[in-house]
Design a protein around this motif. Sequence first.
Motif, PDB file in Angstrom:
ATOM      1  N   GLU A 248       3.699   8.713   4.881  1.00  0.00           N
ATOM      2  CA  GLU A 248       4.090   7.446   5.515  1.00  0.00           C
ATOM      3  C   GLU A 248       3.605   7.385   6.962  1.00  0.00           C
ATOM      4  O   GLU A 248       3.076   6.350   7.408  1.00  0.00           O
ATOM      5  CB  GLU A 248       5.601   7.282   5.458  1.00  0.00           C
TER       6      GLU A 248
ATOM      7  N   ARG B  27      -2.519   4.531  10.770  1.00  0.00           N
ATOM      8  CA  ARG B  27      -3.750   3.827  10.401  1.00  0.00           C
ATOM      9  C   ARG B  27      -3.601   2.326  10.637  1.00  0.00           C
ATOM     10  O   ARG B  27      -4.476   1.684  11.221  1.00  0.00           O
ATOM     11  CB  ARG B  27      -4.066   4.109   8.925  1.00  0.00           C
TER      12      ARG B  27
ATOM     13  N   LEU C  97      -0.042   6.558   7.212  1.00  0.00           N
ATOM     14  CA  LEU C  97      -0.331   5.153   6.923  1.00  0.00           C
ATOM     15  C   LEU C  97       0.087   4.264   8.092  1.00  0.00           C
ATOM     16  O   LEU C  97      -0.631   3.323   8.455  1.00  0.00           O
ATOM     17  CB  LEU C  97       0.385   4.723   5.642  1.00  0.00           C
TER      18      LEU C  97
ATOM     19  N   CYS D 159       0.829  -1.210   0.000  1.00  0.00           N
ATOM     20  CA  CYS D 159       0.000   0.000   0.000  1.00  0.00           C
ATOM     21  C   CYS D 159       0.862   1.258   0.000  1.00  0.00           C
ATOM     22  O   CYS D 159       0.576   2.220  -0.731  1.00  0.00           O
ATOM     23  CB  CYS D 159      -0.930   0.003   1.210  1.00  0.00           C
ATOM     24  N   LEU D 160       1.926   1.275   0.809  1.00  0.00           N
ATOM     25  CA  LEU D 160       2.782   2.454   0.865  1.00  0.00           C
ATOM     26  C   LEU D 160       3.419   2.724  -0.493  1.00  0.00           C
ATOM     27  O   LEU D 160       3.437   3.868  -0.967  1.00  0.00           O
ATOM     28  CB  LEU D 160       3.870   2.272   1.921  1.00  0.00           C
TER      29      LEU D 160
END
Length: 307
Positions: free
Chosen positions: A90, A96, A93, A63-64
């Motif tokens: 970053e 999260r 994320l 995802c990153l």
Amino acid sequence: MAHVSDRVRAACAWVAGRARTVEIVAGAIEAYAAGLPAAEPPADAEVPLPGADREARAAFVICLDAINFGSGWWPTIRRRPGMSGYSTIEAGLVERFREAGAWSAEELTRLTPADVAGVFGQNPGHPLMERYADSLRDVGERVLAEHADSFEALVEAARGSSPALADLLAGWKSFADVATYEGEPVPFFKRAQIAAADIDRMGVAELRDEARLTAFADNLVPHVLRVDGVLALDRDLERRIDAEELLAHGSPEEVELRACAVHAIELLSAATDGLLSPARIDAVFWNRGRGLRYKSRPRPRCRNTAY
């Protein structure tokens, strides 16, 4: 069959041999290579999700790197205090994943720009939020359809090979990165290749053949090489960059900057007799580029979804 990385290497060498606005200073290669550190800086060894299971860590890396772009927009986003644009995204994320767990592939397919903006603390109307949501939805759709809703299965499909994982990701819309130069395709696949390197660096899986990956073609590596005298630019391009003028994505000068940086790193790696792979030299430059000497000078800026 040639891997994506082999195609990138050949295409960048071809562009470097024909470039008109960017030149590799051949006489600087040997001395510059001799001054490179023998080990990768420790900053890249940090694992962002300690204690997370392998599925979550694999999902985080994919995802990153699916949203590892936006450098041309960094001056327009809300940055966290003391953080760069990339570090801001970053960090959002990481938080999260730590607080709510990893997105499942199905959850990714339903993401909206507003959802993404909430994660990163940005305005939902910012152009990057729509682009990030689109990229993450594509990741979800691909993992669902091709890897049974499992990021681990995606990694396993590469059978322990960094170039093979880059090949898999390069076929996704979310990792697309091919330019055109003098009517010929020039593959770069910066994010597909860096994802393969990150899967290994972040401890998700041990992947072999990292040395077959090329450098990761973005705007920071050519900037470092320009500041250090390994790349020479024509006066008009220098003027435009120094004036912080946005370059057009896919323009000859932008393709030449990326391609010449990739090829220069190939030459630097060869000058170390392969002691430092292109990917490791890239990591050195990425960390070096954080320094004041480099941050005090304008770097090439271009708004795109490649880097």
